[in-house]
Design a protein around this motif. Sequence first.
Motif, short mmCIF file in Angstrom:
data_model
loop_
_atom_site.label_atom_id
_atom_site.label_comp_id
_atom_site.label_asym_id
_atom_site.label_seq_id
_atom_site.Cartn_x
_atom_site.Cartn_y
_atom_site.Cartn_z
N ALA A 279 1.03 -1.09 -0.52
CA ALA A 279 0.14 0.11 0.03
C ALA A 279 0.76 1.39 0.24
O ALA A 279 0.60 2.21 -1.12
CB ALA A 279 -0.91 0.17 1.06
N TYR A 280 2.08 0.74 0.57
CA TYR A 280 2.82 2.48 0.95
C TYR A 280 3.58 2.74 -0.21
O TYR A 280 3.85 3.67 -0.39
CB TYR A 280 3.92 2.10 2.06
N ASN A 281 4.68 1.66 0.06
CA ASN A 281 5.58 1.95 -1.07
C ASN A 281 5.16 1.32 -2.48
O ASN A 281 5.61 2.41 -3.73
CB ASN A 281 6.77 0.88 -1.09
N GLU A 282 4.51 0.27 -3.18
CA GLU A 282 4.11 0.71 -4.64
C GLU A 282 3.15 1.41 -4.56
O GLU A 282 3.09 1.82 -6.13
CB GLU A 282 3.68 -0.88 -4.53
N ALA B 6 -0.26 -4.84 -9.79
CA ALA B 6 -0.48 -3.49 -9.55
C ALA B 6 -1.47 -3.67 -9.14
O ALA B 6 -2.07 -3.25 -8.02
CB ALA B 6 -0.49 -2.98 -10.58
N ARG B 7 -2.66 -4.33 -9.46
CA ARG B 7 -3.95 -5.04 -9.11
C ARG B 7 -3.93 -5.58 -7.52
O ARG B 7 -4.72 -4.97 -7.01
CB ARG B 7 -5.16 -5.26 -10.32
N ARG B 8 -3.29 -6.11 -7.41
CA ARG B 8 -2.98 -6.78 -6.13
C ARG B 8 -2.71 -6.12 -5.60
O ARG B 8 -2.86 -5.82 -3.95
CB ARG B 8 -1.57 -8.20 -6.03
N SER C 56 -4.59 -4.59 -0.94
CA SER C 56 -3.42 -3.88 -0.46
C SER C 56 -3.62 -2.30 0.14
O SER C 56 -3.67 -1.71 1.03
CB SER C 56 -1.92 -3.95 -0.47
N TYR C 57 -3.79 -1.50 -1.55
CA TYR C 57 -3.91 -0.67 -0.52
C TYR C 57 -4.93 -0.16 -0.36
O TYR C 57 -5.63 0.86 1.03
CB TYR C 57 -3.62 0.73 -2.02
N PRO D 17 -5.19 3.79 -14.42
CA PRO D 17 -6.37 2.90 -14.97
C PRO D 17 -7.43 3.19 -14.17
O PRO D 17 -7.89 3.84 -13.25
CB PRO D 17 -6.12 0.70 -13.92
N ASP D 18 -8.82 3.51 -15.16
CA ASP D 18 -10.00 3.87 -15.18
C ASP D 18 -11.38 3.38 -13.92
O ASP D 18 -11.15 4.69 -13.23
CB ASP D 18 -10.86 3.86 -16.76
#
Length: 485
Positions: free
Chosen positions: A101-104, A130-132, A136-137, A199-200
């Motif tokens: 969440a924080y870094n990516e 990126a979706r994974r 987490s975010y 992404p939209d």
Amino acid sequence: MSRVLVASNRGPVSFAPSDGGGLTMRRGGGGLVSGLASVTGTAPDGEASGPDVLWVCAALGDGDRTAARRAPDGRIDLAGHDTGGAAVRMLDIPESTFHRAYNEIANSTLWFVHHLLYDTPRRPHFDARARRDWQSYEAYNAAFADALARDAAPGAKAAIQDYHLSLAPRMLRERRPDLKIVHFSHTPWAPPEYFRLLPDDIGERLLLGVLGADHAGFLTERWAAAFLECCALLPGARVDREARTVVCGGHVTRVGVHGLGVDGTALRERAAEPDVAERARALSGQVGDRQLIVRVDRTELSKNIVRGLAAYRELLVNHPEWRGRVVHLAFAYPSRYDLAEYREYTAAVRRMADRIVEEFGTETWDPLILQVDDDYPRSLAAYGLADVLLVNPIRDGMNLVAKEGPVLSRRGCALVLSREAGAAAELCADALMVNPYDVTQTAEALHRALLMPRAERAARGARLAAAATALPPQRWFADQLAALD
């Protein structure tokens, strides 16, 4: 239960493991902590300065996680730690979730979008990984929403801070519709054409997340206008640019501008402490009777340190009369070292610094002093000694360095300031403004600053200090809460 809650990724204190299994605590870093610490701590008489305020933050490292686990339900202030009077709940979010969440997402995606940092032929690249990371975010924001929902008194006000928590306002509204919620962005907001790199569906979720708040705050008119333009892309949203409102899904979000300055009295009192005086004596010994150019930054891509050093080099090339007569003191504190881009950027800063020293240094003159370790008292000491303050970010929500320096300057310092800093809107009349990408222009601005007559420098510095303290953190935060009424 608290009547006012603050939520931010970074808290007012941080912890590091020490010998024997103990913990060493230190003041949290960054402009957000500087802005909030004075309104959630204690007043000079020892009474609580905030109206029953609880600060909810994340554990950022191993030391923080240990402190959170040892504290009753994560309440750091109840575990015997001196948090400056703030009630602090530190969330022990699973390390893998926090990292992604924080870094990516927060630092490698949202920060890059809002600061226009992408090398677009190569990045961004949104794939299954990126979706994974995005999941987490979402989980990270949900953890904050859960904590705020649990700790808030009926009808309480929640001030959710910054891009790390863009989803939390809507999540909290779903959990506690009785609360009054403000979200404040400390970064710039990307213009629509750049925001649409996302992404939209992710872009839509971010906008809807912030619009879960009753009030969305920004540091400048420019960032607020960009947010409104992005909201105009949302299907079904009604944007009133003049009234600065967005109606979406039957909910009205008002958009406001709340500039953030410094608490001049508190800053001067801190600068009068013995540790600052000690560092000032050491720096004076290094600089001697030469003029001093100062910069204080994290080694963050948007801070533009390499171009700033290149401008100083060009100053020495084009104006050799300054050789031996000026010293550049560059504080570049480590930032986001978990990310490869930041490690490389720190290395690039060091390479440029080494080039300057090798090219111009003599036995009797060090043209550049580069410091890459965090030392807040030393930064305060440098402000006091500066003849010129260089602040040249590519893009910055506000930049409190541009405000702290003039407040602490002993004889008035000339400010060379990027037009892309949020602070430019308030300080442009008395600063020397530059295009952050134009190294030659920046070098010439440094030259003009060094030549500026002392009386003019002092007069400009006094006006800069007045502007810097016109919107202290207490008023900034109070205005956010008042907007909810």
